[in-house]
Structure formats: structure tokens, C-alpha cells
Design a protein around this motif. Structure first.
Motif, PDB file in Angstrom:
ATOM      1  N   LYS A 170     -11.765  -8.265  -8.292  1.00 34.87           N
ATOM      2  CA  LYS A 170     -11.817  -7.335  -7.171  1.00 34.87           C
ATOM      3  C   LYS A 170     -10.496  -6.725  -6.642  1.00 34.87           C
ATOM      4  CE  LYS A 170     -16.475  -8.528  -5.713  1.00 34.87           C
ATOM      5  NZ  LYS A 170     -17.302  -8.791  -4.732  1.00 34.87           N
ATOM      6  N   ILE A 171      -9.213  -7.265  -7.493  1.00 35.87           N
ATOM      7  CA  ILE A 171      -8.086  -6.915  -6.842  1.00 35.87           C
ATOM      8  C   ILE A 171      -7.666  -5.727  -7.155  1.00 35.87           C
ATOM      9  CG2 ILE A 171      -5.616  -7.624  -7.212  1.00 35.87           C
ATOM     10  CD1 ILE A 171      -6.526 -10.304  -8.675  1.00 35.87           C
ATOM     11  N   ASN A 172      -7.384  -4.821  -6.024  1.00 39.00           N
ATOM     12  CA  ASN A 172      -7.085  -3.461  -6.185  1.00 39.00           C
ATOM     13  C   ASN A 172      -5.659  -3.421  -6.201  1.00 39.00           C
ATOM     14  OD1 ASN A 172      -6.663  -0.686  -6.087  1.00 39.00           O
ATOM     15  ND2 ASN A 172      -7.859  -0.777  -3.995  1.00 39.00           N
ATOM     16  N   ILE A 173      -5.404  -3.239  -7.657  1.00 33.94           N
ATOM     17  CA  ILE A 173      -3.870  -3.149  -8.211  1.00 33.94           C
ATOM     18  C   ILE A 173      -3.696  -1.695  -8.587  1.00 33.94           C
ATOM     19  CG2 ILE A 173      -3.553  -5.424  -8.580  1.00 33.94           C
ATOM     20  CD1 ILE A 173      -3.499  -4.602 -11.381  1.00 33.94           C
ATOM     21  N   PHE A 174      -4.677  -0.615  -8.538  1.00 30.62           N
ATOM     22  CA  PHE A 174      -4.377   0.604  -9.183  1.00 30.62           C
ATOM     23  C   PHE A 174      -3.387   1.551  -8.401  1.00 30.62           C
ATOM     24  CE2 PHE A 174      -8.783  -0.651 -10.453  1.00 30.62           C
ATOM     25  CZ  PHE A 174      -8.475  -0.917 -11.785  1.00 30.62           C
ATOM     26  N   ASP A 175      -3.616   1.281  -6.878  1.00 34.32           N
ATOM     27  CA  ASP A 175      -2.647   2.216  -6.152  1.00 34.32           C
ATOM     28  C   ASP A 175      -1.311   1.588  -6.258  1.00 34.32           C
ATOM     29  OD1 ASP A 175      -4.866   3.730  -5.069  1.00 34.32           O
ATOM     30  OD2 ASP A 175      -5.454   2.499  -3.587  1.00 34.32           O
ATOM     31  N   ALA A 176      -1.200   0.201  -6.186  1.00 33.23           N
ATOM     32  CA  ALA A 176      -0.001  -0.334  -6.438  1.00 33.23           C
ATOM     33  C   ALA A 176       0.602   0.270  -7.606  1.00 33.23           C
ATOM     34  CB  ALA A 176      -0.138  -1.802  -6.393  1.00 33.23           C
ATOM     35  N   LEU A 177       0.197   0.121  -8.822  1.00 34.60           N
ATOM     36  CA  LEU A 177       0.845   0.658 -10.177  1.00 34.60           C
ATOM     37  C   LEU A 177       1.014   2.138  -9.867  1.00 34.60           C
ATOM     38  CD1 LEU A 177      -1.348  -1.112 -12.580  1.00 34.60           C
ATOM     39  CD2 LEU A 177       1.006  -1.394 -12.092  1.00 34.60           C
ATOM     40  N   LYS A 178       0.379   2.699  -9.182  1.00 34.82           N
ATOM     41  CA  LYS A 178       0.837   4.284  -8.901  1.00 34.82           C
ATOM     42  C   LYS A 178       2.039   4.447  -8.123  1.00 34.82           C
ATOM     43  CE  LYS A 178      -3.863   5.999  -9.216  1.00 34.82           C
ATOM     44  NZ  LYS A 178      -5.029   6.249  -8.573  1.00 34.82           N
ATOM     45  N   LYS A 179       2.247   3.253  -7.486  1.00 33.65           N
ATOM     46  CA  LYS A 179       3.556   3.302  -6.608  1.00 33.65           C
ATOM     47  C   LYS A 179       4.573   2.349  -7.078  1.00 33.65           C
ATOM     48  CE  LYS A 179       0.709   3.856  -2.460  1.00 33.65           C
ATOM     49  NZ  LYS A 179       0.281   3.054  -1.559  1.00 33.65           N
ATOM     50  N   ALA A 180       4.431   2.180  -8.481  1.00 35.03           N
ATOM     51  CA  ALA A 180       5.644   1.140  -9.259  1.00 35.03           C
ATOM     52  C   ALA A 180       6.733   1.794  -9.057  1.00 35.03           C
ATOM     53  CB  ALA A 180       5.087   0.946 -10.425  1.00 35.03           C
ATOM     54  N   LYS A 181       7.868   1.228  -8.675  1.00 37.71           N
ATOM     55  CA  LYS A 181       9.049   1.832  -8.356  1.00 37.71           C
ATOM     56  C   LYS A 181      10.292   1.430  -9.504  1.00 37.71           C
ATOM     57  CE  LYS A 181       8.722   2.656  -3.624  1.00 37.71           C
ATOM     58  NZ  LYS A 181       8.422   2.097  -2.353  1.00 37.71           N
ATOM     59  N   LYS A 182      10.911   2.244 -10.092  1.00 32.37           N
ATOM     60  CA  LYS A 182      11.971   2.068 -11.019  1.00 32.37           C
ATOM     61  C   LYS A 182      13.030   1.441 -10.279  1.00 32.37           C
ATOM     62  CE  LYS A 182      14.310   4.521 -14.611  1.00 32.37           C
ATOM     63  NZ  LYS A 182      14.615   5.989 -15.241  1.00 32.37           N
ATOM     64  N   ILE A 183      13.483   0.334 -10.479  1.00 33.75           N
ATOM     65  CA  ILE A 183      14.532  -0.328  -9.743  1.00 33.75           C
ATOM     66  C   ILE A 183      16.026  -0.310 -10.586  1.00 33.75           C
ATOM     67  CG2 ILE A 183      12.980  -1.849  -8.624  1.00 33.75           C
ATOM     68  CD1 ILE A 183      13.515  -4.108 -10.589  1.00 33.75           C
ATOM     69  N   LYS A 184      15.951  -0.030 -11.837  1.00 35.97           N
ATOM     70  CA  LYS A 184      16.957   0.359 -12.888  1.00 35.97           C
ATOM     71  C   LYS A 184      16.622   1.021 -13.906  1.00 35.97           C
ATOM     72  CE  LYS A 184      17.696  -4.706 -13.705  1.00 35.97           C
ATOM     73  NZ  LYS A 184      18.475  -5.869 -13.530  1.00 35.97           N
TER      74      LYS A 184
END
Length: 167
Positions: A88-102
Motif C-alpha cells: 500500500k506504499i504510495n510512491i507514485f507521487d514521489a516518483l513524479k517529483k523525483a529531482k535531478k541532483i546532478k
């Protein structure tokens, strides 16, 4: 390898569309789990059509994992299939917000964990720390974006295996 950690990473790979992963993706992989005392190595292949995932482990043991509306884990050595619900972990929104760090490196913060990705025209690597502090690293190679047969995502296993249901 902890089953739920594996599912967690599978869902991340499934939703990498936030990083512009094509609809179809397949690759060979090497997975390493680094603890203080040892390194465990697993090898296999992964296939995804952006809705379903199929992991085929070939080393050191054969294991097949299908993730669609449920999760099916077939372990021939144990003569069993484990069937469970998706986490039930909702990671879909988090992946949409994945940030480029370098350059070519992205990070997603999910359930108090940082999942790192190397993405250079395709997914190259993913890594994170598991619940006991081990570093889990998966390297992908021989990537392909060719259309995949939907039959690949249908669990297939012998009829005489033990079936275990987990919630």
C-alpha cells in the motif's frame, strides 16, 4: 532479500515514467546487497510494460516474480508460489517529483527513504538503503524498448506447487 524491499523497488521501476522511461522496458540486471560482512549477488532479467513487472532471477537461485493486480513469487526450489496484494506504499507521487541532483542522477524520497537512480537515456542503476542499513544496488544492462508480449506478465507455474497467500 526481503520480499517487501523487492516489491518496493519494483514499483519504483514500474513508475519511472517520471524519468521518461518508454512504455516497454527490458534489461538484464545484477543486484548486490552490501552488508557489513558480505556482499550478496543476484542476477536476472526484468520486463515492464508500464503497468506490470516481471522479474526473472537466474542466479544464484531461480525465482520468478510477477507484479500486476497481485504479486506472485514462484520459487521452484521450494515448490511454492506466494501470492500477495500489492504493497500500500504510495510512491507514485514521489516518483513524479523525483529531482535531478546532478548529471544523470535523480533521487526520490519515498517512505523516509532516498532512492537514487542513474538515468542517461535509459535506466542504468538504482540504489537505496534497506531497513537494516544494507546498501541495495541494481545495475541494468542490455536494455531494450521493444514491445513485449502481454503473456509475459501472466504468472505461469506448475499446478502441483504449494500456494501461500499473504496479506
Amino acid at each position: 532479500m526481503n520480499f517487501f524491499k523487492f516489491l518496493f523497488l519494483s514499483f519504483i521501476i514500474l513508475k519511472l515514467n517520471a524519468l521518461n522511461l518508454p512504455k516497454y522496458f527490458s534489461a538484464k540486471f545484477t543486484q548486490k546487497i552490501y552488508s557489513d560482512k558480505s556482499v550478496l549477488t543476484y542476477k536476472g532479467e526484468i520486463y515492464t510494460n508500464s503497468k506490470n513487472v516481471y522479474w526473472k532471477y537466474t542466479y544464484p537461485n531461480i525465482k520468478q516474480i510477477w507484479i500486476n493486480n497481485k504479486v506472485y513469487v514462484y520459487e521452484p526450489d521450494l515448490i511454492q508460489v506466494t501470492i500477495s496484494k500489492k504493497p500500500k506504499i504510495n510512491i507514485f507521487d514521489a516518483l513524479k517529483k523525483a529531482k535531478k541532483i546532478k548529471a544523470n542522477e535523480y533521487v526520490a524520497n519515498v517512505d523516509n527513504k532516498k532512492i537514487h537512480f542513474i538515468y542517461n537515456k535509459t535506466l542504468k542503476k538504482a540504489w537505496y538503503k534497506d531497513d537494516v542499513g544494507n546498501k541495495v544496488e541494481i545495475t541494468f544492462f542490455d536494455q531494450s524498448f521493444s514491445k513485449l508480449d502481454n503473456a509475459l506478465f501472466k504468472p505461469t507455474y506448475p499446478k502441483d506447487v504449494d500456494i501461500i497467500y499473504q496479506n
